[in-house]
Design a protein around this motif. Structure first.
Motif, short mmCIF file in Angstrom:
data_model
loop_
_atom_site.label_atom_id
_atom_site.label_comp_id
_atom_site.label_asym_id
_atom_site.label_seq_id
_atom_site.Cartn_x
_atom_site.Cartn_y
_atom_site.Cartn_z
N LEU A 240 -64.74 35.39 -0.13
CA LEU A 240 -65.57 36.38 0.57
C LEU A 240 -66.57 37.02 -0.40
N GLN A 241 -66.08 37.36 -1.61
CA GLN A 241 -66.98 37.97 -2.60
C GLN A 241 -68.18 37.06 -2.88
N GLN A 242 -67.94 35.75 -2.92
CA GLN A 242 -69.03 34.80 -3.18
C GLN A 242 -70.01 34.74 -2.01
N VAL A 243 -69.48 34.72 -0.78
CA VAL A 243 -70.37 34.68 0.39
C VAL A 243 -71.25 35.93 0.38
N ARG B 123 -53.24 40.55 0.00
CA ARG B 123 -53.19 40.29 -1.45
C ARG B 123 -54.58 40.50 -2.03
N ARG B 124 -54.73 41.53 -2.85
CA ARG B 124 -56.05 41.81 -3.45
C ARG B 124 -56.34 40.78 -4.54
N ASP B 125 -57.61 40.43 -4.64
CA ASP B 125 -58.06 39.44 -5.63
C ASP B 125 -57.44 38.07 -5.44
N ARG C 44 -52.24 32.78 -6.20
CA ARG C 44 -53.29 33.80 -6.08
C ARG C 44 -54.72 33.33 -6.39
N GLU C 45 -54.93 32.63 -7.48
CA GLU C 45 -56.32 32.29 -7.85
C GLU C 45 -56.59 30.79 -7.83
#
Ligand code: FMN
Length: 204
Positions: free
Chosen positions: A29-32, A20-22, A177-178
């Motif tokens: 992961l984007q934050q790390v 699942r993208r986003d 999702r978010e």
């Protein structure tokens, strides 16, 4: 001629294992990775669901050479895995384990297992440096021991790659999702883990 040694940046490889993208693990992961990058690391993120990675066939084609005979994206990913100074693996929990995309990638590291245990050669391209790995995950339920089977798999994979397990960043009860954005500290925590990883300050 300058006698200064060229600065080699720390290479940190992020692996996104959710189909699942986003989704939640993507955001963590984007934050790390953003944290690591803000502390000067050279970062790269790969999205497993966008790659062509077949499951391991156990054909033993790698057993004499340590080179996998299956010609797909794992060929270059083996090099990235061997070159990285640190690896951040992100996968949500699917049926108590990592996702199929993640497990296919892990199983295809059997060729690296051969390099380490059969050929008795270093897996890391820079064997002198201590490589560290972090596992990032979420699960929809709040089951006790929710992450334990996946952590066991990831630890076994890191050991094969000559990577020390530096800990996990995991959140239960995260399903839509978010939802991770509603967590009071998760994304900030992820950013600081990335900063610590790049600064060489991981606790273990
Ligand atoms: C096939 C599948 C299996 C799942 N299995 C579990 C499970 O065993 N335990 C659990 O707590 N959540 C389970 N979930 C829920 C996901 O872990 C949850 O939705 C998570 O937030 C997905 O992360 P993502 O947004 O990074 O993709 C499952 C979801 C799917 C689609």
């Amino acid at each position: 001629m300058s006698d200064k040694k060229p600065v080699t940046l720390l290479k940190i490889l992020g692996i996104a294992g959710s189909p699942r993208r986003d989704g939640n693990t993507d955001h963590l992961l984007q934050q790390v990775i953003a944290g690591a990058s803000s502390h000067g690391a050279e970062t790269k993120t790969i999205i497993l669901s966008e790659l062509n990675i077949a499951p391991c066939r156990h054909c033993d084609g790698c057993i004499k050479t340590g080179k996998c005979v299956v010609d797909d994206d794992m060929q270059w990913l083996h090099i990235d895995l061997r070159e990285a100074d640190h690896i951040v693996l992100a996968s949500p929990i699917f049926f108590m384990g990592v996702t199929a995309q993640t497990k296919a990638m892990i199983d295809r590291c059997q060729a690296l297992w051969v390099i380490k245990y059969v050929l008795k050669l270093p897996v890391a391209i820079n064997p002198g440096k201590e490589r560290k790995g972090i596992f990032v995950s979420v699960g929809g339920t709040r089951l006790r021991n929710l992450f334990e089977p996946a952590i066991a798999t990831v630890k076994s994979w890191f050991t094969t790659l000559d990577i020390s397990y530096a800990g996990e960043l995991v959140f239960s009860g995260i399903d839509e999702r978010e939802t991770i954005h509603l967590h009071p500290t998760a994304l900030k925590h992820a950013l600081s883990i990335g900063q610590k990883l790049a600064a060489g300050n991981m606790p273990r």
